[in-house]
Scaffold this active site. Structure first.
Site, PDB file in Angstrom:
ATOM      1  N   SER A 246      18.036  80.517  21.371  1.00 49.66           N
ATOM      2  CA  SER A 246      18.224  80.464  23.089  1.00 49.66           C
ATOM      3  C   SER A 246      18.436  78.934  23.368  1.00 49.66           C
ATOM      4  CB  SER A 246      17.150  81.031  23.763  1.00 49.66           C
ATOM      5  OG  SER A 246      15.913  80.468  23.484  1.00 49.66           O
TER       6      SER A 246
ATOM      7  N   ASP B  79      12.088  77.322  32.432  1.00 50.30           N
ATOM      8  CA  ASP B  79      11.388  78.623  32.404  1.00 50.30           C
ATOM      9  C   ASP B  79      10.250  78.665  31.479  1.00 50.30           C
ATOM     10  OD1 ASP B  79      12.453  79.208  30.038  1.00 50.30           O
ATOM     11  OD2 ASP B  79      13.656  80.974  30.758  1.00 50.30           O
TER      12      ASP B  79
ATOM     13  N   HIS C  24      11.728  77.375  27.867  1.00 48.14           N
ATOM     14  CA  HIS C  24      12.913  76.698  27.583  1.00 48.14           C
ATOM     15  C   HIS C  24      12.946  75.289  28.432  1.00 48.14           C
ATOM     16  CE1 HIS C  24      14.049  80.641  26.658  1.00 48.14           C
ATOM     17  NE2 HIS C  24      14.669  80.422  25.700  1.00 48.14           N
TER      18      HIS C  24
END
Ligand SMILES: *[C@@H]1O[C@H](CO)[C@@H](O)[C@H](O)[C@H]1NC(C)=O
Length: 353
Positions: free
Chosen positions: A37, A328, A331
């Site tokens: 991610s 978040d 991340h």
């Protein structure tokens, strides 16, 4: 007189340097991305998984507000790197139907949020395993061959810059998880060695397809991710030092692997991208970077939300993500991604550009 001479001298230097700089950026035909991610540009939008981010407030700081599936308020480090190389400002996701081989000829992202070096990691959230990213890369080379011809395709694949960013999920989603926990099978040192072997398999596989100029992103201070701090309530929400130590130990082993592969695979230019110290420096001295909050993400309470839990109606979401390290609970913000891109351009990528 002396200073005029000096000016002239510097002019000469500039003239000598400028053409080579221009030639340098033309030297990189494409940026090719593998990983999780930290670099997924939207491949997970196209698969059956709960790990997605193609909705607001993700992407709110991309021009006009555009949720793309990037786990960020804005662009990823790889997007900034692509732009700095004179390539497009967003690296397209390979599975995104809005892009085709014409776009991918200048850059493509095979990454999938939630994946890891260990096959078992991608099973946790049903995302794309790393071996499948390699299969997509092989398919990409064949499509590229049909599009620009075999010789040109081989040139692009060989001269492209590759970024690999992976490994955090292997520990945090897999090894230390009570559900899937590899900790039942391996001591953590053994699991590090297992992952290093998997990294060697992966790097050899993409080398065999033609990759040569590769930057491998090391692990960051993963014990300082807000989600991990939240589980550390007994210690006042501090960073989990055990996880940071694992990251440092893994990074030492990664550097040894990189040396080993560079001496065994002819023509391979595999480089180590350091991120651990840079991130920790910001965490320890945030005000020097205009950062106000290092412990929580901008989105919602910032303590545990990511993916669907980070939704556009949450009134707690911060106004200015630039005051945060984390967007978040897992991340970094676009601001941090930009800084990491600059650091990568100065270190592991310096000789490729
Ligand atoms: C991971 O899965 C792929 C595909 O099934 C397989 O080829 C590979 O050997 C597996 N890796 C390991 C270490 O088991």
């Amino acid at each position: 007189m002396a200073s005029r001479f000096r000016n002239l001298f510097f002019h000469r230097l500039l003239l000598l340097c400028l053409p080579s700089l221009a030639a340098a950026s033309a030297r990189v035909p494409a940026l090719i991305v593998f990983g999780d991610s930290t670099v997924d540009a939207g491949n997970n939008n196209q698969i059956q998984t709960v790990l997605k981010s193609n909705f607001s407030p993700y992407g709110r700081d991309i021009a006009g507000g555009r949720p793309t599936g990037r786990f960020c308020n804005g662009r990823l480090a790889t997007d900034f790197i692509s732009e700095a190389l004179g390539l497009p400002p967003l690296v397209p996701a390979y599975l995104d139907p809005d892009y085709g081989i014409k776009d991918f000829a200048q850059g493509v992202c095979f990454a999938s949020a939630g994946t890891g070096l260990d096959n078992a990691t991608s099973d946790v959230l049903s995302v794309i395993p790393l071996w499948q990213e390699v299969e997509y890369f092989k398919e990409y080379r064949r499509r590229l061959g049909r599009y620009v011809g075999k010789a040109r395709a081989m040139h692009i694949v060989r001269e492209a810059v590759y970024i690999v960013s992976i490994g955090t999920n292997d520990f945090l989603e897999n090894y230390y998880s009570y559900v899937t926990g590899r900790f039942r099978e391996f001591k953590v040192e053994e699991f590090e060695d297992f992952l290093i072997d998997r990294a060697a398999d992966f790097l050899t596989a993409i080398y065999t397809v033609g990759a040569r100029k590769i930057s491998f992103t090391s692990l960051g201070a993963m014990g300082c991710l807000p989600l991990e701090r939240t589980t550390n309530v007994l210690h006042g929400g501090d960073c989990i030092e055990e996880y940071n130590k694992v990251a440092r130990d893994f990074n030492v082993k990664l550097q040894a692997l990189i040396h080993r592969l560079c001496s065994s695979l002819p023509g391979l230019k595999l480089r180590y991208a350091p991120v651990y110290d840079g991130l920790l420096r910001i965490i320890q001295n945030p005000s020097a970077y205009g950062i106000e909050n290092v412990a929580e993400g901008c989105c919602a309470t910032g303590k545990f939300e990511m993916g669907y839990l980070c939704d556009q109606w949450n009134p707690l979401t911060c106004k200015d993500a630039d005051e945060y390290i984390f967007w978040d609970a897992f991340h970094p913000t676009e601001k941090i991604n930009r800084m990491m891109a600059q650091a990568t351009l100065r270190t592991s990528l310096a000789e490729f550009i």
